[in-house]
Structure formats: structure tokens, C-alpha cells
Design a protein around this motif. Structure first.
Motif, PDB file in Angstrom:
ATOM      1  N   UNK A 101       1.199  -1.072   0.023  1.00 57.48           N
ATOM      2  CA  UNK A 101      -0.336  -0.226  -0.004  1.00 57.48           C
ATOM      3  C   UNK A 101       0.798   1.305   0.489  1.00 57.48           C
ATOM      4  N   UNK A 102       2.095   1.189   0.760  1.00 55.52           N
ATOM      5  CA  UNK A 102       2.847   2.049   1.091  1.00 55.52           C
ATOM      6  C   UNK A 102       3.368   2.451  -0.802  1.00 55.52           C
ATOM      7  N   UNK A 103       3.950   1.808  -0.858  1.00 51.40           N
ATOM      8  CA  UNK A 103       4.529   1.513  -2.552  1.00 51.40           C
ATOM      9  C   UNK A 103       3.539   2.338  -3.941  1.00 51.40           C
ATOM     10  N   UNK A 104       1.887   1.665  -3.423  1.00 50.68           N
ATOM     11  CA  UNK A 104       1.683   2.227  -4.479  1.00 50.68           C
ATOM     12  C   UNK A 104       1.476   3.559  -4.197  1.00 50.68           C
ATOM     13  N   UNK A 105       1.540   3.567  -3.091  1.00 50.69           N
ATOM     14  CA  UNK A 105       0.916   5.814  -2.596  1.00 50.69           C
ATOM     15  C   UNK A 105       1.732   6.922  -3.146  1.00 50.69           C
ATOM     16  N   UNK A 106       3.325   6.053  -3.192  1.00 51.07           N
ATOM     17  CA  UNK A 106       4.338   6.527  -3.320  1.00 51.07           C
ATOM     18  C   UNK A 106       4.708   6.542  -4.956  1.00 51.07           C
TER      19      UNK A 106
END
Length: 480
Positions: A101-106
Motif C-alpha cells: 500500500x505504501x509503495x502504490x501510494x508513493x
């Protein structure tokens, strides 16, 4: 590469049951000052902030559950760090979904974003050495590698997983290719790995570009990708937090990043880290990191050791003195509502105490004595069959929700500061040594208009005094 901004991703999902009674589900170890004055979370955020050693850290991206969202912002602001983005997980699904989720958000802003993923409950005393290790790992990203960090072991530890390297690391600390992950070993295996020199402790800290880790998920854990994307695309903004949508999230497997991706990925490099590190995975680790004296004793401010050896004595209350006499290899941790006494060799078994307390229905298993809320905190001083007495502390400028109760009336006595109190249509200031009565069913609110914390004593009386007897009409924190 070093001049490019690095976004720290701080994971706040652990419950830390092996550090019970200080660490509990409602207030886990990362938010407590276990070592020094700052909490582990604050120390982690400070270590990954600002510009130093050729690194430029952006505001952190935090993954937490809903109960901790205001604790996260409060603790970051207390040390002068911009909270950045805070993603709220609907429920814990281990590290793989959270990191994806963090990677997709970034990646939505920049697929080339560099992410440094770190648990928020580790102790790394030498910040400069750690940042230098991060800088050494950046070169591997240009090849599309995923980077993890391995700790040079100084003892045959059986409580950690290990990383086996393809070759011994050299003095430069340059990244080395990973051969494989190794599960927690027995003592004999750990001693052999220590002698071999090609094994490092698995720190669970990662460095990669957003696009590279997303690609790794698509290759090795494809079943996670679409539900996480859906949860992120359907997320809702709530007072500056981003709440991931629960419906897709509950479909996700509960799985760690190691099992989901890292153990399968061929492009993994390891940066050796030779300085001190601990995940504070038990009270024995706290004893070790606290610096035992010449007899191996560690005591807190309100603890006293007499003729003890290799012992940890810790009191978390200024009103409770802990005294040990003639103890050897013992750890004793006392709080207002629970006390742990155990042999130091059984530190990893403390989680069994939590399981036993859950089985008998004891609230101490998961609930912290102080209940932290976005406006401050409260604690129960006395609880009877038809009454309860609380101490309530409200932060400057904060206010409780406009609310009413079905089963209880309340008396509020201000003992420090000034409260602005609403009772139905009446609004008035209540100062120190003044009180106000709140009849059953009245609509009421308490606010702190001052610049100092406001403290009051609340006396509840009625047929039921549980926390769920509440109807909210207005709430600045958007609670329902």
C-alpha cells in the motif's frame, strides 16, 4: 542517487506482547519510552529525518491502525517532524499488504520514489552509522535491486531470523548478494552461523524504488496486488488521514513481506550493519540495551536492587516502589494494574502470560491503564458496581465530543486549569476547585480553552458505566 529524496515508511502495527505489561494491544511498545526519554517511534522518526550524510529524507509515510492515528501525529509533532501521509489500515494483515500500500501510494506521485521501510520499534543508537549504511545501499537500487539490512551478530542469538550471504562482507560495508533467508535457529546452529561469518541477523529494514517492489509483488505475490490497489483507490480522507477501504482489505492474506516477496526475489542485496541494533523483542533485550552495571543490574527511577545480580527491576509508576533483594537472573516489571516477575531466560515466554490472561478474561491482557484519546487521556481510579471515578487530562485547545449517556450521570471537578463546559444550552467556564453536575441524558461537552493541560476528576453514577454508553452529536475528531 544520494541527492534524491528518500521517503521513510514507518510501520506501527506490532503489539509487542513479549514486553507486557508495559506493551499491550491498546498501547504497544513503539509508543512507550522504553530506552531514554523519547518513545521508540519518535526515535525511529528522528533517525530518518532531515538532511545528513548525503541523504535527504522526506516527511515520513506512516502505516498504523485507527486506534493509533492521533498518537502518531501527537508524537511526531512533539519532536517537530511533519507527519506527512498517514495510511490507516482497516485491520492488521502483516507487513506485506502494508508495504505494498505504501509503495502504490508513493508510486502514484513518482514511480521512481525511493522508500526506506523500517519498523518503528527498533533501537539503533548510532544514527550516523545507520544513515551511512543507507547511503551504501543506494547504489544497488540503480540495478533494480531490492535492498535489506543485516546486522552483524555478536552472539549466537536464537530469537532472530538470519540472512545467509553469498560471500563474507568486506570492511567497506558494501552490499552483498543474498543467498537465502534462514529461520530462527537452535543454539548449536546459531553458534555455527556466528563462526561462519556469512550470516547476519535479519533486521526487517528495506530500501527500494517504489516501481521495483511493486514489480516484485506482481511477480511473486500477485494475489495481493488488486485488493491493495482497490483498497487504496477507494480510500477516504479523514482529518488528514487516509483510511484504506475495508472491503478489499479483508480479502488479503495475512503474510509478511519476507514470505510474500523477499524469499522469492532473485534481485536482493544485503547491506551489512556493524553497529548496535535491537528489536527490543523481550525484557532481556531491554535489560541489555539499558546498560547493566558491574553486577548486571538495571533499575528504573522507582526501583531498588539490594544484593542482586543480572536483574532488571522496573516500576512504571511514581507511586509504586519495586524492591528486589538477593535476586539472580530475574526481571520484574510493575505497573499500576499488573506485575510481571520471571526468570530472564524465559523472556520470550512473556507472550504466554498474555495468552493466559486473555483466556481468563482479564482486561490487563490487552488494555492499558491509561486510555489515550485524540484530546488527551484518562484513567480509572476506582470502579464499583454502580459508580466509577476517573482522572481526565485534556490537551490545550482540545475538546471532547458533544455527547450524552443513557445510563449514567456525571460530576466534573476541575483540579488543574480551566474547563469550558456545555450542558444542554448552557455554556460556562469552570475553574480549579469548582464542579459541575451533568444529569442523566443531558447533552454535554468539555473543552480546554487554556494553554496548559486541564485536569479534572469525573465521578460517574448509574446502572452502567461502560465506555460504550455514549451518543456523539458532534466530534472534531470525526469519531462515530
Amino acid at each position: 542517487m544520494p541527492s534524491k529524496s528518500i521517503t521513510p515508511v514507518l510501520l506501527c502495527g506490532g503489539s509487542g506482547t513479549r514486553l507486557w505489561p508495559l506493551s499491550r494491544k491498546s498501547y504497544p511498545k513503539q509508543f512507550a519510552p522504553l530506552i531514554g526519554q523519547e518513545t521508540l517511534f519518535q526515535a525511529s522518526a528522528r533517525r530518518l529525518s532531515g538532511q545528513a550524510n548525503g541523504l535527504n529524507f522526506a516527511a515520513p509515510l506512516v502505516l498504523a491502525n485507527s486506534d493509533f492515528r492521533f498518537i502518531v501525529t501527537e508524537q511526531l509533532m512533539a519532536i517537530g517532524i511533519d507527519p506527512g501521509a498517514i495510511l490507516i489500515e482497516p485491520e492488521g494483515r502483516n507487513t506485506a499488504p502494508a508495504i505494498l500500500a505504501a509503495a502504490l501510494h508513493a508510486a502514484a506521485d513518482d514511480p521512481e520514489s525511493i522508500l526506506l521501510v523500517a519498523p518503528s520499534d527498533h533501537v539503533i543508537p548510532d544514527t550516523e552509522a545507520f544513515q551511512a549504511a543507507v547511503a551504501r545501499g543506494l547504489a544497488a537500487l540503480e540495478q533494480g535491486d531490492l535492498v535489506t539490512f543485516g546486522i552483524t551478530p555478536d552472539r549466537p542469538e536464537t530469537g532472530y531470523g538470519y540472512l545467509e550471504l553469498t560471500e563474507k562482507p568486506d570492511a567497506s560495508g558494501a552490499p552483498v548478494k543474498l543467498a537465502r533467508f534462514v529461520e530462527k535457529p537452535d543454539k548449536a546452529r546459531a553458534e555455527n552461523m556466528l563462526t561462519a561469518g556469512t550470516y547476519l541477523w535479519n533486521a526487517g529494514i528495506f530500501l527500494f524504488r517504489a516501481k521495483d517492489i511493486i514489480s516484485a509483488f506482481e511477480t511473486h505475490a500477485a494475489a495481493l496486488v488488486e485488493p491493495v490497489k482497490a483498497s487504496l483507490s477507494q480510500a477516504q480522507t479523514d482529518l488528514g488521514f487516509l483510511r484504506l477501504a475495508p472491503e478489499p482489505w479483508v480479502e488479503l492474506e495475512d503474510i509478511s513481506i519476507d514470505y510474500a516477496v523477499m524469499e522469492k526475489a532473485p534481485n536482493l542485496s544485503v547491506v551489512p550493519f556493524t553497529s548496535a541494533w535491537s528489536d527490543l523483542g523481550g525484557w532481556d533485550a531491554v535489560w541489555r540495551e539499558s546498560g547493566p552495571d558491574g553486577t548486571g543490574v538495571v533499575t528504573s527511577e522507582h526501583a531498588t536492587a539490594i544484593d542482586c545480580e543480572n536483574t532488571l527491576l522496573r516500576s512504571e509508576s511514581e507511586d509504586l516502589e519495586v524492591v528486589g533483594i538477593g535476586l539472580q537472573n530475574i526481571m520484574a516489571v510493575a505497573m499500576e494494574d499488573a506485575v510481571l516477575v520471571a526468570n530472564m531466560d524465559r523472556a520470550q515466554d512473556v507472550k504466554k502470560a498474555v495468552e493466559a490472561l486473555k483466556a481468563k478474561g482479564a482486561s490487563q491482557a490487552t488494555a492499558f491503564p491509561k486510555d489515550h484519546r485524540p484530546w488527551g487521556w484518562f484513567e480509572s481510579l476506582v470502579v464499583g458496581s454502580r459508580f466509577q471515578v476517573k482522572r481526565i487530562v485534556v490537551h490545550p485547545g482540545a475538546s471532547l465530543s458533544l455527547q450524552s449517556h443513557f445510563h449514567r450521570s456525571e460530576h466534573w471537578i476541575v483540579v488543574e486549569g480551566t474547563a469550558r463546559v456545555t450542558v444542554d444550552d448552557d455554556v460556562k467556564l469552570v475553574t480549579e476547585n469548582e464542579s459541575v453536575y451533568l444529569p442523566l441524558g443531558c447533552v454535554h461537552r468539555m473543552e480546554n480553552p487554556g494553554k496548559m493541560p486541564m485536569v479534572l476528576i469525573e465521578v460517574q453514577t448509574g446502572a452502567y458505566v461502560g465506555e460504550d454508553d455514549i451518543v456523539r452529536y458532534e466530534d472534531v475528531y470525526a469519531r462515530t
